[in-house]
Design a protein around this motif. Structure first.
Motif, PDB file in Angstrom:
ATOM      1  N   PRO A 203       0.831  -1.215   0.000  1.00  0.00           N
ATOM      2  CA  PRO A 203       0.000   0.000   0.000  1.00  0.00           C
ATOM      3  C   PRO A 203       0.862   1.261   0.000  1.00  0.00           C
ATOM      4  CG  PRO A 203      -0.852  -1.597   1.573  1.00  0.00           C
ATOM      5  CD  PRO A 203       0.469  -2.136   1.097  1.00  0.00           C
ATOM      6  N   ARG A 204       0.422   2.269  -0.715  1.00  0.00           N
ATOM      7  CA  ARG A 204       1.171   3.538  -0.784  1.00  0.00           C
ATOM      8  C   ARG A 204       1.441   4.060   0.625  1.00  0.00           C
ATOM      9  NH1 ARG A 204      -0.916   7.627  -5.079  1.00  0.00           N
ATOM     10  NH2 ARG A 204       0.165   6.026  -6.335  1.00  0.00           N
ATOM     11  N   GLY A 205       2.699   4.440   0.893  1.00  0.00           N
ATOM     12  CA  GLY A 205       3.084   4.946   2.207  1.00  0.00           C
ATOM     13  C   GLY A 205       3.506   3.877   3.187  1.00  0.00           C
ATOM     14  N   TYR A 206       3.536   2.625   2.754  1.00  0.00           N
ATOM     15  CA  TYR A 206       3.800   1.508   3.671  1.00  0.00           C
ATOM     16  C   TYR A 206       5.160   1.636   4.352  1.00  0.00           C
ATOM     17  CZ  TYR A 206       4.514  -3.395   5.082  1.00  0.00           C
ATOM     18  OH  TYR A 206       4.772  -4.549   5.789  1.00  0.00           O
ATOM     19  N   ALA A 209       5.254   4.457   6.921  1.00  0.00           N
ATOM     20  CA  ALA A 209       4.351   4.069   8.006  1.00  0.00           C
ATOM     21  C   ALA A 209       5.014   3.056   8.931  1.00  0.00           C
ATOM     22  CB  ALA A 209       3.052   3.494   7.428  1.00  0.00           C
ATOM     23  N   MET A 210       5.801   2.148   8.366  1.00  0.00           N
ATOM     24  CA  MET A 210       6.494   1.168   9.193  1.00  0.00           C
ATOM     25  C   MET A 210       7.565   1.836  10.053  1.00  0.00           C
ATOM     26  SD  MET A 210       8.388  -2.391   8.147  1.00  0.00           S
ATOM     27  CE  MET A 210       6.810  -3.243   8.017  1.00  0.00           C
ATOM     28  N   THR A 240      -4.371   4.411   5.757  1.00  0.00           N
ATOM     29  CA  THR A 240      -4.547   3.000   5.422  1.00  0.00           C
ATOM     30  C   THR A 240      -3.249   2.231   5.627  1.00  0.00           C
ATOM     31  OG1 THR A 240      -6.309   3.458   3.835  1.00  0.00           O
ATOM     32  CG2 THR A 240      -5.100   1.408   3.542  1.00  0.00           C
ATOM     33  N   ALA A 241      -2.124   2.819   5.189  1.00  0.00           N
ATOM     34  CA  ALA A 241      -0.836   2.154   5.373  1.00  0.00           C
ATOM     35  C   ALA A 241      -0.521   1.951   6.852  1.00  0.00           C
ATOM     36  CB  ALA A 241       0.270   2.966   4.698  1.00  0.00           C
ATOM     37  N   LEU A 242      -0.807   2.957   7.678  1.00  0.00           N
ATOM     38  CA  LEU A 242      -0.592   2.813   9.120  1.00  0.00           C
ATOM     39  C   LEU A 242      -1.429   1.682   9.696  1.00  0.00           C
ATOM     40  CD1 LEU A 242      -0.430   6.555  10.212  1.00  0.00           C
ATOM     41  CD2 LEU A 242       1.394   4.876  10.504  1.00  0.00           C
TER      42      LEU A 242
END
Length: 272
Positions: A203-206, A209-210, A240-242
């Motif tokens: 997912p975009r931003g994954y 976000a990690m 969503t990524a979070l």
């Protein structure tokens, strides 16, 4: 966590396999053993007559499971992402025996301390503007890289997000290429990115976000990461990524990893 395999026999087997591979690659190992996640990999510093200071990393799997995403991740990243700061891959050695397959990677030794000895960041960091600028470029380059590899699957998201967060599973609208294991133990103070076995679509931003989620026990650093990447982390895709990363880390916590992070993960889920 980063530790030897539970079985002493497995630890001895992998150590012997790494020494055999080192001999075949012409490398001389030195220094302590460095074990990967739950003893799945074993690494050593090494010297090589042609390449100089090097790093040997051995992956061990049952022989019938050789190949696939984790097996070839470093090799394919070397070809697909030449502009990204990562260890140069010099050579590979594959062999099998006694029911196990082994892949050993000979890469350049990166003489830069990692940000943390394990993925969960427990001490505050003084990350510079230059460091963030390099990371921003790195993430943009990775995200724009076309690939047929997958780091996170919609099927897993549909199952794990409700199970571990209690939230409805999102249907991912935007998929980008990601490193897939973007945390402080895989990032150096010189902004070099290590451990490329699991990269692929996520997912975009994954990735960011990690990094942000694993930094929750160092709140000032987490806040700094959030400020630098607020347009992404505060977007719908970032939320969503979070949520997806929280589900992943809560699943890991259910198996005994980083239990001290669980309350912070729950708090993040409530804000997603």
């Amino acid at each position: 966590m980063y530790s030897p395999p539970p079985s002493d026999d497995d630890a001895k087997r992998m150590a012997a396999a790494l020494m055999r591979a080192a001999a075949m690659l012409g490398a001389t190992v030195h220094g302590p053993q460095v074990w990967g996640w739950h003893g799945r990999t074993l690494s050593h510093r090494a010297n090589h007559p042609e390449h100089g200071a090097s790093w040997l990393r051995l992956l061990s799997v049952p022989e019938q499971k050789a190949g696939g995403k984790l097996w070839e991740g470093t090799e394919r990243a070397h070809a697909a992402l030449p502009a990204v700061r990562k260890p140069t891959l010099h050579a590979l050695h594959d062999h099998a025996g006694d029911g196990y397959a082994y892949r050993t990677e000979l890469t350049a030794y990166v003489d830069e301390p990692v940000l943390s000895p394990d993925p969960v960041l427990r001490q505050e960091l003084n990350l510079t503007d230059a460091w963030f600028a390099t990371i921003r470029t790195t993430l943009s380059t990775i995200a724009a890289t076309p690939t047929d590899r997958t780091a996170v699957r919609q099927e897993w998201i549909s199952r794990a997000v409700p199970e571990y967060t209690g939230q409805p599973a999102p249907q991912i609208q935007h998929w980008d290429c990601a490193h897939g294991d973007f945390h402080a133990a895989n990032l150096t103070q010189g902004a070099t990115l290590l451990d490329w076995e699991g990269w692929g679509l996520a997912p975009r931003g994954y990735d960011i976000a990690m990094l942000y989620t694993y930094a929750q026990l160092a709140p000032a650093t987490a806040a700094h990461i959030h400020r630098e990447f607020a347009p992404l982390l505060d977007s719908a895709a970032g939320g969503t990524a979070l949520l997806v990363v929280c589900a992943e880390l809560l699943q890991s916590a259910s198996r005994g990893d980083h239990p001290e992070l669980t309350p912070r993960l729950r708090a993040l889920v409530d804000r997603c």
